[in-house]
Scaffold this motif. Structure first.
Motif, PDB file in Angstrom:
ATOM      1  N   VAL A 119       0.853  -1.189   0.000  1.00  0.00           N
ATOM      2  CA  VAL A 119       0.000   0.000   0.000  1.00  0.00           C
ATOM      3  C   VAL A 119       0.889   1.240   0.000  1.00  0.00           C
ATOM      4  O   VAL A 119       1.831   1.324   0.781  1.00  0.00           O
ATOM      5  N   VAL A 120       0.605   2.172  -0.887  1.00  0.00           N
ATOM      6  CA  VAL A 120       1.307   3.453  -0.934  1.00  0.00           C
ATOM      7  C   VAL A 120       0.256   4.564  -0.932  1.00  0.00           C
ATOM      8  O   VAL A 120      -0.692   4.518  -1.721  1.00  0.00           O
ATOM      9  N   VAL A 121       0.430   5.536  -0.050  1.00  0.00           N
ATOM     10  CA  VAL A 121      -0.461   6.698  -0.013  1.00  0.00           C
ATOM     11  C   VAL A 121       0.266   7.874  -0.649  1.00  0.00           C
ATOM     12  O   VAL A 121       1.365   8.241  -0.223  1.00  0.00           O
ATOM     13  N   PHE A 122      -0.341   8.439  -1.688  1.00  0.00           N
ATOM     14  CA  PHE A 122       0.223   9.584  -2.396  1.00  0.00           C
ATOM     15  C   PHE A 122      -0.447  10.872  -1.935  1.00  0.00           C
ATOM     16  O   PHE A 122      -1.660  10.899  -1.688  1.00  0.00           O
TER      17      PHE A 122
ATOM     18  N   VAL B  27      -7.145   4.519  -5.712  1.00  0.00           N
ATOM     19  CA  VAL B  27      -8.335   5.274  -5.297  1.00  0.00           C
ATOM     20  C   VAL B  27      -7.900   6.714  -5.023  1.00  0.00           C
ATOM     21  O   VAL B  27      -7.060   6.959  -4.152  1.00  0.00           O
ATOM     22  N   ILE B  28      -8.460   7.646  -5.784  1.00  0.00           N
ATOM     23  CA  ILE B  28      -8.106   9.060  -5.665  1.00  0.00           C
ATOM     24  C   ILE B  28      -9.290   9.809  -5.058  1.00  0.00           C
ATOM     25  O   ILE B  28     -10.426   9.677  -5.524  1.00  0.00           O
ATOM     26  N   TYR B  29      -9.019  10.613  -4.047  1.00  0.00           N
ATOM     27  CA  TYR B  29     -10.090  11.333  -3.351  1.00  0.00           C
ATOM     28  C   TYR B  29     -10.309  12.691  -4.012  1.00  0.00           C
ATOM     29  O   TYR B  29      -9.403  13.518  -4.079  1.00  0.00           O
ATOM     30  N   LEU B  30     -11.544  12.903  -4.476  1.00  0.00           N
ATOM     31  CA  LEU B  30     -11.878  14.132  -5.199  1.00  0.00           C
ATOM     32  C   LEU B  30     -12.613  15.146  -4.336  1.00  0.00           C
ATOM     33  O   LEU B  30     -12.495  16.346  -4.554  1.00  0.00           O
ATOM     34  N   GLY B  31     -13.420  14.660  -3.404  1.00  0.00           N
ATOM     35  CA  GLY B  31     -14.190  15.545  -2.539  1.00  0.00           C
ATOM     36  C   GLY B  31     -14.299  14.944  -1.155  1.00  0.00           C
ATOM     37  O   GLY B  31     -14.574  13.745  -1.000  1.00  0.00           O
ATOM     38  N   GLU B  32     -14.062  15.737  -0.133  1.00  0.00           N
ATOM     39  CA  GLU B  32     -13.989  15.236   1.243  1.00  0.00           C
ATOM     40  C   GLU B  32     -15.355  15.238   1.912  1.00  0.00           C
ATOM     41  O   GLU B  32     -16.056  16.251   1.890  1.00  0.00           O
ATOM     42  N   PRO B  33     -15.735  14.120   2.538  1.00  0.00           N
ATOM     43  CA  PRO B  33     -16.921  14.137   3.384  1.00  0.00           C
ATOM     44  C   PRO B  33     -16.623  14.885   4.684  1.00  0.00           C
ATOM     45  O   PRO B  33     -15.458  15.087   5.042  1.00  0.00           O
ATOM     46  N   ASP B  34     -17.667  15.288   5.384  1.00  0.00           N
ATOM     47  CA  ASP B  34     -17.459  15.940   6.682  1.00  0.00           C
ATOM     48  C   ASP B  34     -17.004  14.941   7.738  1.00  0.00           C
ATOM     49  O   ASP B  34     -16.175  15.254   8.598  1.00  0.00           O
ATOM     50  N   LYS B  35     -17.554  13.707   7.651  1.00  0.00           N
ATOM     51  CA  LYS B  35     -17.176  12.648   8.590  1.00  0.00           C
ATOM     52  C   LYS B  35     -17.262  11.312   7.866  1.00  0.00           C
ATOM     53  O   LYS B  35     -18.118  11.106   7.012  1.00  0.00           O
ATOM     54  N   GLY B  36     -16.364  10.393   8.244  1.00  0.00           N
ATOM     55  CA  GLY B  36     -16.414   9.036   7.713  1.00  0.00           C
ATOM     56  C   GLY B  36     -15.826   8.941   6.315  1.00  0.00           C
ATOM     57  O   GLY B  36     -15.156   9.838   5.820  1.00  0.00           O
ATOM     58  N   GLY B  37     -16.085   7.778   5.691  1.00  0.00           N
ATOM     59  CA  GLY B  37     -15.691   7.581   4.310  1.00  0.00           C
ATOM     60  C   GLY B  37     -14.255   7.160   4.067  1.00  0.00           C
ATOM     61  O   GLY B  37     -13.785   7.199   2.929  1.00  0.00           O
ATOM     62  N   ALA B  38     -13.540   6.723   5.086  1.00  0.00           N
ATOM     63  CA  ALA B  38     -12.143   6.304   4.898  1.00  0.00           C
ATOM     64  C   ALA B  38     -12.066   5.030   4.061  1.00  0.00           C
ATOM     65  O   ALA B  38     -13.032   4.257   3.973  1.00  0.00           O
ATOM     66  N   THR B  39     -10.922   4.804   3.449  1.00  0.00           N
ATOM     67  CA  THR B  39     -10.628   3.509   2.830  1.00  0.00           C
ATOM     68  C   THR B  39      -9.986   2.640   3.903  1.00  0.00           C
ATOM     69  O   THR B  39      -8.978   3.032   4.499  1.00  0.00           O
TER      70      THR B  39
ATOM     71  N   ALA C  45      -7.437   8.208   5.303  1.00  0.00           N
ATOM     72  CA  ALA C  45      -8.417   9.287   5.309  1.00  0.00           C
ATOM     73  C   ALA C  45      -8.651   9.814   3.896  1.00  0.00           C
ATOM     74  O   ALA C  45      -7.699   9.939   3.109  1.00  0.00           O
ATOM     75  N   PRO C  46      -9.887  10.151   3.544  1.00  0.00           N
ATOM     76  CA  PRO C  46     -10.214  10.627   2.192  1.00  0.00           C
ATOM     77  C   PRO C  46      -9.894  12.108   1.996  1.00  0.00           C
ATOM     78  O   PRO C  46     -10.784  12.950   1.869  1.00  0.00           O
ATOM     79  N   LYS C  47      -8.613  12.437   1.975  1.00  0.00           N
ATOM     80  CA  LYS C  47      -8.152  13.811   1.816  1.00  0.00           C
ATOM     81  C   LYS C  47      -8.137  14.186   0.341  1.00  0.00           C
ATOM     82  O   LYS C  47      -7.511  13.512  -0.481  1.00  0.00           O
ATOM     83  N   ARG C  48      -8.774  15.278   0.002  1.00  0.00           N
ATOM     84  CA  ARG C  48      -8.911  15.691  -1.391  1.00  0.00           C
ATOM     85  C   ARG C  48      -7.556  15.815  -2.099  1.00  0.00           C
ATOM     86  O   ARG C  48      -6.610  16.411  -1.589  1.00  0.00           O
ATOM     87  N   GLY C  49      -7.475  15.224  -3.286  1.00  0.00           N
ATOM     88  CA  GLY C  49      -6.251  15.253  -4.080  1.00  0.00           C
ATOM     89  C   GLY C  49      -5.289  14.128  -3.776  1.00  0.00           C
ATOM     90  O   GLY C  49      -4.405  13.826  -4.593  1.00  0.00           O
TER      91      GLY C  49
END
Length: 287
Positions: free
Chosen positions: A102-105, A220-232, A242-246
């Motif tokens: 796993v690599v997080v960019f 998996v690329i995060y385009l828009g951040e939820p307010d809460k939840g939604g992690a991979t 965490a689903p951080k935009r970009g």
């Protein structure tokens, strides 16, 4: 186990010795030290160890009933870089994990690129489908409660630019990628843990594989951040991204088997909306 002369060859005896050391429980450092003490150059010794041990482990895995391993996409992280060259953009390396791979960019996409993808995708959204491995077709799956759409590979200049960037980052041909998929997860939506490879035991898998072979990696690329939840999430190793935009999370799987520990899912969105782009990579050209 000794060597003489300027031209060093990896002989059958050396291969057997390396395997014997591994079976006896000796670590890679001690095996390398013994080879250097016997006169092997460091480069040759390291290459020999990697080749022999990789083959040895693969034979053991197949003997135990696992599917054969495939070559997989792999970012060049041998020297632990802080950034990778995406061609038109520098991309940060935020996390690097080897098992599972796993690599997080960081900053794979700009905010503007995220917004453009969402804008282009919105009019074409429909209830997300999953591959039906029993038939080779597609189906609605209660485990996946998102909306989504697919771009054709290279459909727009933006999509083409992103695909070129991805190919450069993970060292994999553009044509081996499925089309970029855009997904929207509203409050309560999720994708329960699953594997992305196609199960060889399912009757529809041969039909699916004709389009480009197995899936061997996911981005998996995060385009828009939820307010809460939604992690991979990766339940087998208790990892949460965490689903951080970009930003994006990449993982590969060299064989279609749970031993890769690539079980993953999209945790429920607790508030707000999550947007992602998913890129699946195949063994061969995807048609």
């Amino acid at each position: 186990m000794s060597t003489t002369g300027s031209k060093q060859q990896v002989t059958p005896d050396l291969r057997k010795w390396i395997v014997d050391q591994a079976e006896a429980g000796h670590g890679a450092d001690s095996v390398l030290k013994a080879m250097l003490a016997s006169g092997w150059s460091e480069d040759v010794a390291i290459d020999a160890m990697e080749e022999v041990l990789r083959g040895h482990l693969e034979r053991k895995a197949v003997a135990q009933g696992l599917p054969p391993a495939a070559t997989v996409p792999e970012p060049d992280l041998a020297e632990s870089p802080l950034y990778l060259d995406g061609g038109d953009r520098k991309v940060a390396v935020l996390q690097n994990m080897y098992s599972p791979r796993v690599v997080v960019f960081g900053g794979l996409l700009s905010d503007e690129e995220c917004e453009q993808l969402i804008e282009l995708a919105t009019p074409r959204l429909a209830r997300s489908l999953t591959v039906a491995t029993k038939t080779g077709g597609e189906e609605v799956n209660d485990d996946r409660t998102s909306q989504g759409m697919f771009f054709q590979r290279g459909e727009t200049e933006l999509v083409r630019r992103i695909e070129q960037r991805i190919a450069r980052l993970v060292n994999w041909p553009e044509e081996n990628g499925e089309g970029l998929q855009i997904l929207k997860y509203g409050a309560g939506a999720e994708y329960k843990p699953h594997y992305d490879y196609f199960d060889p035991a399912e009757p529809g898998t041969p039909t699916i594989l004709r389009r480009g072979g197995q899936r061997v990696a996911t981005l998996v690329i995060y385009l828009g951040e939820p307010d809460k939840g939604g992690a991979t999430v990766f339940p087998d190793v208790r990892l949460e991204v965490a689903p951080k935009r970009g930003n994006a999370v990449f993982f590969n799987y060299e064989r279609p088997h749970p031993s890769t520990r690539t079980l993953h899912g999209g945790a429920p969105v607790l508030a707000g909306t999550k947007w992602i782009a998913t890129k699946w990579l195949r063994e061969r050209r995807f048609e």
